[in-house]
Scaffold this motif. Structure first.
Motif, PDB file in Angstrom:
ATOM      1  N   ASP A 489       0.833  -1.197   0.000  1.00  0.00           N
ATOM      2  CA  ASP A 489       0.000   0.000   0.000  1.00  0.00           C
ATOM      3  C   ASP A 489       0.873   1.255   0.000  1.00  0.00           C
ATOM      4  N   ASN A 490       1.922   1.245   0.885  1.00  0.00           N
ATOM      5  CA  ASN A 490       2.851   2.394   0.923  1.00  0.00           C
ATOM      6  C   ASN A 490       3.608   2.530  -0.395  1.00  0.00           C
ATOM      7  N   ALA A 491       4.016   1.380  -0.966  1.00  0.00           N
ATOM      8  CA  ALA A 491       4.787   1.412  -2.219  1.00  0.00           C
ATOM      9  C   ALA A 491       3.950   2.037  -3.339  1.00  0.00           C
ATOM     10  N   ASN A 493       1.261   4.245  -2.543  1.00  0.00           N
ATOM     11  CA  ASN A 493       0.972   5.611  -2.102  1.00  0.00           C
ATOM     12  C   ASN A 493       2.137   6.570  -2.334  1.00  0.00           C
ATOM     13  N   TYR A 494       3.358   6.089  -2.065  1.00  0.00           N
ATOM     14  CA  TYR A 494       4.499   7.005  -2.169  1.00  0.00           C
ATOM     15  C   TYR A 494       5.273   6.814  -3.482  1.00  0.00           C
ATOM     16  N   ASN A 495       4.609   6.216  -4.443  1.00  0.00           N
ATOM     17  CA  ASN A 495       5.228   6.020  -5.760  1.00  0.00           C
ATOM     18  C   ASN A 495       4.820   7.165  -6.685  1.00  0.00           C
ATOM     19  N   GLU A 518      10.358  -3.238  -3.474  1.00  0.00           N
ATOM     20  CA  GLU A 518      11.123  -2.087  -3.940  1.00  0.00           C
ATOM     21  C   GLU A 518      10.184  -1.212  -4.768  1.00  0.00           C
ATOM     22  N   ASP A 519      10.262   0.103  -4.524  1.00  0.00           N
ATOM     23  CA  ASP A 519       9.416   0.969  -5.359  1.00  0.00           C
ATOM     24  C   ASP A 519      10.256   2.075  -5.964  1.00  0.00           C
ATOM     25  N   THR A 520       9.657   2.794  -6.873  1.00  0.00           N
ATOM     26  CA  THR A 520      10.379   3.873  -7.547  1.00  0.00           C
ATOM     27  C   THR A 520       9.790   5.217  -7.131  1.00  0.00           C
ATOM     28  N   GLY A 523      11.055   7.934  -1.944  1.00  0.00           N
ATOM     29  CA  GLY A 523      12.146   7.556  -1.026  1.00  0.00           C
ATOM     30  C   GLY A 523      11.929   8.164   0.362  1.00  0.00           C
ATOM     31  N   ILE A 524      12.829   7.805   1.279  1.00  0.00           N
ATOM     32  CA  ILE A 524      12.698   8.303   2.649  1.00  0.00           C
ATOM     33  C   ILE A 524      14.005   9.009   3.041  1.00  0.00           C
ATOM     34  N   PRO A 525      13.925  10.259   3.509  1.00  0.00           N
ATOM     35  CA  PRO A 525      15.173  10.935   3.900  1.00  0.00           C
ATOM     36  C   PRO A 525      15.889  10.159   5.017  1.00  0.00           C
ATOM     37  N   ARG A 531      12.675   6.478  12.144  1.00  0.00           N
ATOM     38  CA  ARG A 531      11.456   6.865  12.846  1.00  0.00           C
ATOM     39  C   ARG A 531      10.170   6.435  12.153  1.00  0.00           C
ATOM     40  N   ILE A 532      10.246   5.946  10.915  1.00  0.00           N
ATOM     41  CA  ILE A 532       9.014   5.672  10.149  1.00  0.00           C
ATOM     42  C   ILE A 532       8.144   4.577  10.771  1.00  0.00           C
ATOM     43  N   PHE A 533       8.739   3.766  11.674  1.00  0.00           N
ATOM     44  CA  PHE A 533       7.939   2.699  12.288  1.00  0.00           C
ATOM     45  C   PHE A 533       7.192   3.184  13.535  1.00  0.00           C
ATOM     46  N   ARG A 543       1.144  14.729   2.357  1.00  0.00           N
ATOM     47  CA  ARG A 543       1.132  13.646   1.367  1.00  0.00           C
ATOM     48  C   ARG A 543       0.453  12.405   1.941  1.00  0.00           C
ATOM     49  N   SER A 544       0.813  12.098   3.207  1.00  0.00           N
ATOM     50  CA  SER A 544       0.237  10.917   3.849  1.00  0.00           C
ATOM     51  C   SER A 544      -1.283  11.031   3.896  1.00  0.00           C
ATOM     52  N   ARG A 545      -1.735  12.249   4.312  1.00  0.00           N
ATOM     53  CA  ARG A 545      -3.193  12.431   4.421  1.00  0.00           C
ATOM     54  C   ARG A 545      -3.888  12.311   3.077  1.00  0.00           C
ATOM     55  N   GLY A 548      -4.660   8.984   2.148  1.00  0.00           N
ATOM     56  CA  GLY A 548      -5.530   8.269   3.082  1.00  0.00           C
ATOM     57  C   GLY A 548      -4.780   7.481   4.123  1.00  0.00           C
ATOM     58  N   GLY A 549      -3.486   7.817   4.332  1.00  0.00           N
ATOM     59  CA  GLY A 549      -2.675   7.072   5.327  1.00  0.00           C
ATOM     60  C   GLY A 549      -3.074   7.416   6.745  1.00  0.00           C
ATOM     61  N   THR A 550      -2.916   6.427   7.606  1.00  0.00           N
ATOM     62  CA  THR A 550      -3.277   6.631   9.013  1.00  0.00           C
ATOM     63  C   THR A 550      -2.052   6.953   9.862  1.00  0.00           C
ATOM     64  N   GLY A 551      -0.880   6.724   9.305  1.00  0.00           N
ATOM     65  CA  GLY A 551       0.362   6.900  10.079  1.00  0.00           C
ATOM     66  C   GLY A 551       0.628   5.710  10.975  1.00  0.00           C
ATOM     67  N   LEU A 552      -0.154   4.638  10.794  1.00  0.00           N
ATOM     68  CA  LEU A 552       0.014   3.458  11.668  1.00  0.00           C
ATOM     69  C   LEU A 552       0.455   2.221  10.897  1.00  0.00           C
ATOM     70  N   GLY A 553       0.475   2.363   9.552  1.00  0.00           N
ATOM     71  CA  GLY A 553       0.780   1.203   8.707  1.00  0.00           C
ATOM     72  C   GLY A 553       2.096   0.528   9.055  1.00  0.00           C
ATOM     73  N   LEU A 554       3.156   1.303   9.117  1.00  0.00           N
ATOM     74  CA  LEU A 554       4.469   0.681   9.390  1.00  0.00           C
ATOM     75  C   LEU A 554       4.600   0.218  10.840  1.00  0.00           C
ATOM     76  N   ALA A 555       3.815   0.858  11.751  1.00  0.00           N
ATOM     77  CA  ALA A 555       3.826   0.379  13.146  1.00  0.00           C
ATOM     78  C   ALA A 555       3.249  -1.036  13.176  1.00  0.00           C
ATOM     79  N   ARG A 581      13.362   0.576  -0.430  1.00  0.00           N
ATOM     80  CA  ARG A 581      13.394  -0.891  -0.442  1.00  0.00           C
ATOM     81  C   ARG A 581      13.192  -1.388   0.987  1.00  0.00           C
ATOM     82  N   PHE A 582      12.171  -2.232   1.140  1.00  0.00           N
ATOM     83  CA  PHE A 582      11.945  -2.898   2.434  1.00  0.00           C
ATOM     84  C   PHE A 582      12.323  -4.356   2.265  1.00  0.00           C
ATOM     85  N   THR A 583      13.256  -4.826   3.099  1.00  0.00           N
ATOM     86  CA  THR A 583      13.648  -6.239   3.020  1.00  0.00           C
ATOM     87  C   THR A 583      13.261  -6.931   4.327  1.00  0.00           C
TER      88      THR A 583
HETATM   89  P1  ADP Z   1       1.141   6.330   6.448  1.00  0.00           P
HETATM   90  O1  ADP Z   1      -0.184   5.835   6.800  1.00  0.00           O
HETATM   91  O2  ADP Z   1       1.385   7.741   6.635  1.00  0.00           O
HETATM   92  O3  ADP Z   1       1.635   5.763   5.203  1.00  0.00           O
HETATM   93  P2  ADP Z   1       2.994   4.493   7.553  1.00  0.00           P
HETATM   94  O4  ADP Z   1       3.241   4.108   8.973  1.00  0.00           O
HETATM   95  O5  ADP Z   1       2.581   3.445   6.642  1.00  0.00           O
HETATM   96  O6  ADP Z   1       2.016   5.694   7.591  1.00  0.00           O
HETATM   97  O7  ADP Z   1       4.352   5.129   7.036  1.00  0.00           O
HETATM   98  C1  ADP Z   1       4.971   6.091   7.793  1.00  0.00           C
HETATM   99  C2  ADP Z   1       5.655   7.084   6.895  1.00  0.00           C
HETATM  100  O8  ADP Z   1       6.754   6.474   6.250  1.00  0.00           O
HETATM  101  C3  ADP Z   1       4.822   7.605   5.781  1.00  0.00           C
HETATM  102  O9  ADP Z   1       4.061   8.708   6.182  1.00  0.00           O
HETATM  103  C4  ADP Z   1       5.843   7.954   4.747  1.00  0.00           C
HETATM  104  O10 ADP Z   1       6.312   9.254   4.984  1.00  0.00           O
HETATM  105  C5  ADP Z   1       6.954   6.958   4.981  1.00  0.00           C
HETATM  106  N1  ADP Z   1       6.899   5.866   3.999  1.00  0.00           N
HETATM  107  C6  ADP Z   1       6.398   4.627   4.237  1.00  0.00           C
HETATM  108  N2  ADP Z   1       6.542   3.836   3.145  1.00  0.00           N
HETATM  109  C7  ADP Z   1       7.164   4.570   2.222  1.00  0.00           C
HETATM  110  C8  ADP Z   1       7.622   4.328   0.887  1.00  0.00           C
HETATM  111  N3  ADP Z   1       7.467   3.173   0.283  1.00  0.00           N
HETATM  112  N4  ADP Z   1       8.212   5.370   0.234  1.00  0.00           N
HETATM  113  C9  ADP Z   1       8.380   6.535   0.841  1.00  0.00           C
HETATM  114  N5  ADP Z   1       7.993   6.844   2.082  1.00  0.00           N
HETATM  115  C10 ADP Z   1       7.396   5.865   2.778  1.00  0.00           C
END
Ligand code: ADP
Length: 594
Positions: A489-491, A493-495, A518-520, A523-525, A531-533, A543-545, A548-555, A581-583
């Protein structure tokens, strides 16, 4: 060993040597006494009998001599001397020698008036004297008798050569017997000394062992004397001590095991501030290599604030509990408890209870409540705004329709947040996730299927390179679905529009399976990667909003991975390619290899 024994035997301080010395001295005294005593008795008895004999002879001769004319005197005396075998001397009242059976020219002899035997005879009729005669080079017994008319003295003398020879023989015999007795006694002395010194040596060995800390040594073969009683008592003493030491050791071990198993650093100090006891956790906290016992507590505990509180508590003998920050991350509850036991144990027990994690959790909870309220409040405020506008402009059907649909999408967002929170809560609280054989390929496909509208909308192409040989893994289906769904979903959303997603699955050299997404995208600074988790952390809130991101996906992803023991590696790809890239490294259970 033999040499050692011998050296002990001649050691001047040893009991054996002293016994030997006493024995030798005793024997020498006895032999000397015996010699003196026998010599004296024999000589006295012998001389007395000869003396009596000679006196009797003098009485007998007196008559004959008194009748003899002066010219015949020398001849008569010689004859008489020849018949009795002793020397006879005739001396006149003035001490002048008139005749002598041994001397042919008696006139030449010196005056005998003051000879002791003559002096005695003058007083008591007869007298005797024993002395060395240079004339015959021997001891002589002289016996003199004054005549009844007191006009002359008859002196009979006999050499003591016979008695001297007898005495010499007797003395030699005594010395021989004495020497033999000495040798025999020496032999017995050695045996007796050994009998005495052996148990003493055993006792010494016992004492030496005891002093060296070998408490198990005991004296066997007790002697039957007073030493034996001592040895038995010593053995009993050792038994009692050993039991005591054993009990003390057990107690000490119990204490040490208890102390060491306590994970909180603990230190006990006495009232002078010296460390008496500490555990390993304390040594780790202060980076100590050795046991700090015996050192002052402030040499180890360096914080001035903490030390002054300890010093105060010792002075006032009060218990205290307070919070102490070692650093921003390390916070401890410090418990100071006075110990008022025996004098040797009076002091203070200090326990350092690490509350860093508790504090961190508290902070996280505070942050979470703040974030969650904010996340939930925002759509409500927006919806309220829309509803108020609709209320004010009820006639504007276009605006009403638009605002109602916006409100619905905000409600959806709120609903999504609540759903994700519930999911997270389930992951955190439920400890029972069943593990089974699952097909990753199937899960990836089903996730892609439900995300197809989004993928199509963004014209994203998906490259699926799953190695079918390792698609079966031992995992929980729900967790794996949640994880894969959120990452894909993130790949999306942030593609970027027309971007690409590559999904691969392969086994690696370390007997693990590598699941890579892996997405194109953007990227993440670097500074955000760690901290993204975190819950509600977003790199770009807007962008997240908008996605439709909740900010909880990676948690959710992090929790799902942790529960299943998967390792996550996140990489932001280089500026040229751009993307993320998430491995996931999945441990392999051999029974699920196909
Ligand atoms: P969100 O619901 O905001 O996507 P997540 O917990 O899934 O929340 O992700 C946290 C943050 O990590 C995102 O807001 C985004 O900034 C960053 N992020 C996650 N996945 C990606 C990705 N594939 N590419 C770039 N940024 C990402």
């Amino acid at each position: 060993m033999g040499l050692k024994k011998q050296s002990k035997l001649i050691n001047p301080g040893s009991i054996t040597y002293r016994i030997f010395l006493s024995y030798s001295f005793l024997i020498i005294v006895i032999i000397s006494g015996l010699l003196i005593f026998t010599n004296k008795i024999i000589e006295e008895t012998y001389i007395k009998s000869i003396e009596n004999n000679l006196i009797n002879t003098a009485y007998i001769l007196e008559d004959d001599i008194s009748k003899t004319s002066e010219t015949e005197l020398q001849n008569t005396i010689r004859k008489l001397s020849g018949s009795i075998g002793d020397r006879i001397t005739l001396i006149d009242a003035e001490g002048k020698v008139k005749a002598d059976s041994f001397v042919s020219d008696p006139e030449s002899l010196e005056n005998h008036y003051y000879r002791p035997e003559l002096q005695a005879a003058r007083e008591k009729t007869t007298g005797s004297s024993l002395r060395f005669s240079s004339t015959i080079s021997s001891r002589m017994l002289y016996v003199a008798k004054i005549s009844s008319k007191k006009d002359f003295y008859i002196r009979i003398s006999r050499p003591m050569t016979e008695i001297d020879t007898i005495m010499m023989k007797i003395n030699r015999l005594i010395i021989l017997v004495g020497l033999s007795a000495f040798i025999v006694s020496l032999f017995f002395n050695i045996i007796i000394s050994k009998k005495i010194s052996n148990p003493v040596r055993k006792t010494i060995l016992f004492a030496e062992n005891f002093a060296a800390g070998n408490f198990s040594h005991r004296i066997v073969d007790f002697s039957s004397d007073e030493l034996g009683i001592l040895q038995r008592s010593l053995n009993r003493l050792a038994d009692n001590l050993e039991t005591h030491i054993y009990k003390l050791t057990v107690e000490r071990e119990k204490l040490s095991v208890t102390l060491e198993t306590i994970s909180d650093p603990i230190v006990v100090i006495d009232n002078e501030g010296y460390i008496i006891l500490s555990n390993n956790a304390f040594r780790i906290l202060y980076n100590l290599k050795d046991d700090p016992s015996g050192r002052k507590y402030y040499e180890i505990i360096r914080g001035t604030k903490l030390n002054s509180r300890i010093a105060k508590a010792i002075n006032r003998q009060t218990d205290e509990i307070f919070e102490h920050k070692f650093s921003r991350e390390r916070i401890f509850d410090i418990f100071l408890s006075t110990i008022s036991g025996s004098d040797s144990l009076a002091g203070m027990l200090i326990v350092f209870h690490d509350i860093s994690e508790k504090k961190q959790i508290e902070q996280m909870k505070t942050d979470l409540v703040g974030n969650l309220s904010h996340e939930l409040k925002t759509p409500i405020a927006i919806i309220k705004g829309y509803l108020e506008t609709i209320q004010m402009q009820q006639d504007n059907a276009e605006l009403r329709k638009d605002f109602i649909s916006r409100s619905i999408s905000n409600l959806d967002r709120q609903n999504a947040i609540i759903n994700d929170m519930l999911k997270l809560n389930r992951l955190e609280t439920s400890g029972e996730f069943e593990f089974e054989e699952i097909d990753i390929n199937e899960i990836v496909s089903s996730c892609l299927a439900s995300l197809t509208p989004k993928i199509v909308r963004k014209s994203i192409s998906v490259r699926n390179s799953i190695d079918m040989n390792c698609r079966f893994i031992h995992a929980n289906k729900f967790l794996t679905e949640q994880l894969i769904f959120n990452v894909i979903d993130n790949a999306i959303n942030y593609n970027k529009e027309g971007g690409e997603i590559i999904i691969s699955l392969a086994s690696d050299d370390d007997n693990r399976i590598r699941l890579v997404f892996e997405d194109t995208g953007i990227g993440i600074p670097d500074e955000s990667i760690d901290r993204i988790f975190e819950r509600f952390y977003r790199v770009d809130k807007g962008r997240s909003r908008s996605t439709g991101g909740t900010g909880l996906g990676l948690a959710i992803v992090k929790h799902a991975a942790e529960i299943q023991n998967w390792i996550i590696m996140t990489e932001s790809l280089s500026a040229k390619i751009n993307g993320t890239r998430f491995t996931f490294l999945i441990p392999v259970n051999d029974s699920f290899k196909h």
